[in-house]
Design an enzyme around this catalytic site. Structure first.
Site: not given
Length: 387
Positions: A84, A335
């Site tokens: 991430c 995201h």
């Protein structure tokens, strides 16, 4: 001695489900904007770093095709992956190349097309991003459950409530609705968050970020190049920190925050010679609402255990002590893993240039912070920018 480095151009594609473009076309959207923003052309770029996880996409090796499609062949496309936190890892690589004197101008591009697999497959791939053998293989632990473990412990130790977590979501959706590039542009209420489908209690659907496609780009230049190019609004990188923690969460001790963030923040503050009280605007990694609450505390914006109160009192709103995730955050803006960290740099650069329009945080010191977490807290990057 390392050279001073500034961000001189940024770009951000529309985030969301992007069936209309290939991965290279998606990357070009932000590259084109960043080139135009900086006033540069492809021939000015000395090095290209592509941040992409690519696990959920058709193109498993996107760096060369992104470079070729964007007219950047021959610029050493280097691919970086840090789950991430891939975007900020790519930014760190580009920054380092300029600071070291290897090149005068470097570009970091983050891109991922995550909707090319279905939600179940995406969750399974994400679960392997924790610890495969001892967590995913035995228990099927997915990312919502990892964050549910942290949320329940934070609630037990500090009394943090589901309503306080819901306020993070409400804030993100409010600002996402004002950001035309955000994935989700619909305001929500606390009641809607609390009544949304439970994913892994206390994490609900509206406590969770969407699965998004998108790209973001930042161009970094040495101080000498900034002067030569007569860049009138450089945003200087004054502090960087990065740290990691155990992959196996059972070895991390108390589950009320991320040690990697705390260590990275300390490094960044020391390098920039500032304190958390100097930060006026920030992007905090909020893949799940509890993550933003822990981020307030780990970054030093408030005392440990006071993160719930921090959002409840409006201190992370626009005009508050630290305006946090004023473009909608991961929660509403989206995201796409490779792009997220660079999208955060895009946002803070816009803020420090007073170009955020109705999402503009009132600034006095013009100091901003970017915070990007990888995995389930495996590692974290913190960058401090200043105009």
């Amino acid at each position: 001695m390392a050279r001073r480095v500034a961000v001189i151009g940024v770009g951000n594609s529309k985030f969301g489900r992007r069936d209309d473009v290939s991965v290279q076309e998606l990357a070009w959207e932000s590259i084109k904007e960043a080139l135009h923003d900086s006033g540069l052309s492809q021939s000015d770029i000395g090095m290209v770093v592509v941040g992409s996880t690519a696990y959920r996409g058709i193109e498993l090796y996107p760096a060369p095709i992104v470079a070729e499609y964007s007219g950047l062949t021959g610029k050493v496309p280097l691919r970086v992956e840090a789950m991430c936190a891939t975007g900020l890892a790519a930014a760190l690589s580009a920054y380092t190349a300029v600071a070291s004197g290897l090149v005068d101008i470097a570009m970091a591009v983050g891109v991922d097309k995550m909707t090319e697999v279905d939600t179940s497959t995406s969750l399974a791939i994400g679960g392997r991003g924790g610890n495969y053998q001892w967590e995913y293989h035995f228990y099927g632990t997915t990312f919502p459950t990892y964050y549910a473990l942290y949320a329940t412990r934070h609630m037990a130790v500090y009394g943090t409530t589901e309503e306080q977590m819901a306020l993070v979501s409400v804030k993100a959706h409010k600002y996402g609705a004002m950001n035309p590039k955000a994935h989700l542009q619909k305001p929500v209420t606390v009641e809607e968050v609390l009544k949304s489908r439970i994913i892994s209690w206390p994490i609900k659907l509206l406590d969770s970020c969407p699965i998004s496609d998108g790209s973001a780009t930042a161009i970094f230049a040495s101080e000498e190049k900034v002067k030569e190019l007569k860049i009138d609004s450089p945003v200087w990188i004054t502090g960087i920190g990065y740290a990691n923690d155990y992959a196996y969460v059972a070895r991390r001790g108390e589950w009320v925050g991320f040690r990697a963030t705390q260590l990275a923040a300390r490094q960044a503050y020391e390098m920039a010679k500032v304190t958390p009280n100097d930060i006026e605007v920030a992007t905090v990694h909020d893949a799940f609402t509890i993550a933003e609450i822990m981020g307030y505390e780990d970054l030093g914006f408030t005392e440990k255990g006071k993160g719930g109160k921090f959002v409840e009192e409006g201190q992370s709103e626009k005009g508050g002590k630290v305006g946090v995730n004023l473009f909608g955050g991961l929660k509403a803006k989206g995201h796409p893993l490779g792009a997220t960290g660079l999208s955060m740099i895009y946002e803070i650069t816009k803020q420090l240039r007073d170009e955020a329009d109705k999402l503009q945080q009132p600034l006095k010191k013009y100091i901003g912070l970017v915070h990007n977490v990888g995995g389930t807290g495996h590692f974290a990057y913190v960058m401090i920018l200043r105009r």
